[in-house]
Design a protein around this motif. Structure first.
Motif: not given
Length: 506
Positions: A359-384
């Motif tokens: 989650d700490n790593f993904a914080l910088g990209d949450i706003h960009s939509g890279r991992y999907g909308p903030f209410w339904y994040l792609n956790t697999r992509a984040i962890e990868a």
């Protein structure tokens, strides 16, 4: 003291969530000596000292204080035995004043009298001890208004005023200038000569060689060797600590041709109660590292906060050339422009400790939509992506990407911050004390990332109270004093001239 050993740990083991932090570790510190403890981040040094301070209980092994076996039930019991630990990451109540924080720590001593009377006595004691050491500290100042360096001084005063005879100092000079560090280490060396025991957890080899009577090296939770520092070279100490010599460090750079201006700071001035910034002007070019040197408490922290978007009451202009004023940019705009921030307080300002590493790593990209909308994040992509960053940046101590970031050692927490900030090629890097408290290997890894960013055309601002770091890294050097840049030097620069500029304006 009639007995020789102040502290003796034998066969100590400690496990955290299945991770063996300490394995059959041994350590002995004697009365009347300064004993240095060396090792990479995650080697077990802090875990071992936290056991002595009563914060952790060992799962195996024994602890002797003054040659008597003890089983500490907590830090208060350790304090009653004369044990005090100054932690690398501060344990202060930020809304409280300096005096209130120190009184809070003296609860087992200051028990008589009304609160105001006790506070007055503590205030007098603070002024006396600060004068003795050479610290400039206002007992009535609130912790939240102090710089990192000033907060470090409060921690040191807190332990000394508690009457500790066994002092455990975890990176005590990391945020001090050379003169401040010399005064502090000379003072604690004097305490040792008077019969106390001082344990110096540090990565500064020169401090070990100059002030320590003994040095113990740890690696992977085990004790490697104990020896007299005057019988070994710095290169040998480094080899024992990291198992190899550090990568070749650049000599003072010089002769580089920078690019066009990227950041212009004009008339930056503090508008709050403390006038830390006083009309600061600065121009930072693409393809260069601009290093800011200076005595701690001269506005460096406030400058870093203002540039990084950490709340700071200022006036003036911080212009990204062709884009506008930094003060008007939200987090998303800063990310889109490629601005990377590495604050001095990695746990308080750069990481969310209760959140996972992923989650700490993904914080910088949450706003960009890279991992999907903030209410339904792609956790697999984040962890990868987080797993790849952990591998690429050599973040050690990661047992699971769901592990809390707060459980990482200082150096590995810093690597996680840099992995996130450099997950996209930065255009501007704002780094405040990026190698504070890191071991030799981690320090060089951080510096290589900053050099690589510069070589790729980024503008890099390096704020550091370690003059050696500024001299080794910067293409241009600005001396900061009384809230402004008072002198600038191109490399190769004269160290004595820089020191003279710092002294003449303090």
């Amino acid at each position: 003291m009639s007995k020789q050993n102040a502290i003796q740990l034998s066969g100590v083991s400690k496990t955290f969530d299945g991770f063996k932090a300490l394995a059959d570790a041994n350590f002995t510190a004697r009365w009347g000596e300064v004993h240095a403890l060396l090792g990479e981040n995650g080697a077990g040094k802090s875990s071992l000292m936290n056991i002595v301070a009563g914060l952790y209980g060992p799962e195996g092994g024994s602890l002797f204080i003054d040659d008597n076996p003890v089983k500490l039930k907590g830090p208060k019991e350790a304090a009653k035995l004369g044990i005090g630990m100054v932690h690398q990451h501060f344990k202060l109540v930020t809304p409280f004043t300096v005096a209130e924080n120190i009184l809070l720590n003296l609860g087992h001593i200051q028990t008589s009298g009304l609160y105001r009377e006790r506070l007055r006595r503590v205030t007098d004691d603070i002024r006396a001890m600060a004068a003795r050491i050479g610290f400039d500290i206002d007992p009535d100042a609130r912790i939240g208004q102090l710089s990192i360096a000033e907060q470090q001084r409060v921690e040191i005063l807190k332990v000394l005023l508690a009457g500790a005879k066994i002092l455990i100092l975890d990176e005590p000079t990391a945020v001090l200038t050379e003169d401040e560090a010399e005064r502090l280490l000379t003072t604690v060396q004097g305490f040792a000569r008077e019969g106390a025991a001082v344990i110096l957890v540090t990565h500064k080899m020169n401090d070990v060689l100059r002030y320590a009577d003994q040095v113990t090296i740890m690696r992977a939770g085990r004790t490697v060797k104990t020896l007299k520092p005057d019988a070994v070279s710095v290169d040998e100490l480094i080899r024992l600590t990291v198992g190899e010599s550090p990568a070749g460090q650049d000599a003072s750079p010089g002769g580089r041709v920078p690019g066009e201006p990227f950041l212009r700071v004009q008339g930056l001035r503090s508008t709050g109660g403390r006038r830390a910034l006083n009309g600061l002007d600065l121009t930072l070019n693409r393809g260069e590292i601009y290093g800011i040197a200076g005595v701690g408490g001269n506005g460096q922290s406030e400058l870093a906060n203002a540039l990084m978007g950490i709340p700071e009451a200022v006036s003036g202009r911080m212009e990204i050339v062709g884009e506008g004023d930094l003060a008007d940019f939200d987090a998303a705009r800063r990310r889109a422009l490629g601005i990377a921030a590495i604050p001095a307080d990695r746990y308080g300002a750069a990481l969310a400790g209760p959140l996972s590493i992923a989650d700490n790593f993904a914080l910088g990209d949450i706003h960009s939509g890279r991992y999907g909308p903030f209410w339904y994040l792609n956790t697999r992509a984040i962890e990868a992506d987080a797993a790849e960053a952990v591998r690429q940046f050599d973040v050690q101590g990661v047992r699971s990407l769901k592990q809390k970031a707060a459980l990482l050692s200082g150096g590995n927490a810093q690597k996680l911050v840099i992995a996130r900030e450099f997950s996209h090629p930065p255009q501007l890097v704002l780094a405040h004390s990026p190698s504070r408290g890191l071991d030799v290997k981690a320090t060089e890894a951080v510096r290589e990332r900053l050099r690589a960013a510069r070589d790729n055309g980024a503008a890099v601002l390096l704020i550091s109270e370690d003059l050696d770091e500024v001299m080794a890294m910067a293409d241009r050097i600005g001396v900061m004093s009384a809230g402004r840049i008072v002198a600038e030097f191109s490399q190769p620069a004269d160290r004595q001239a820089i020191g003279q500029a710092m002294v003449n304006h303090v």
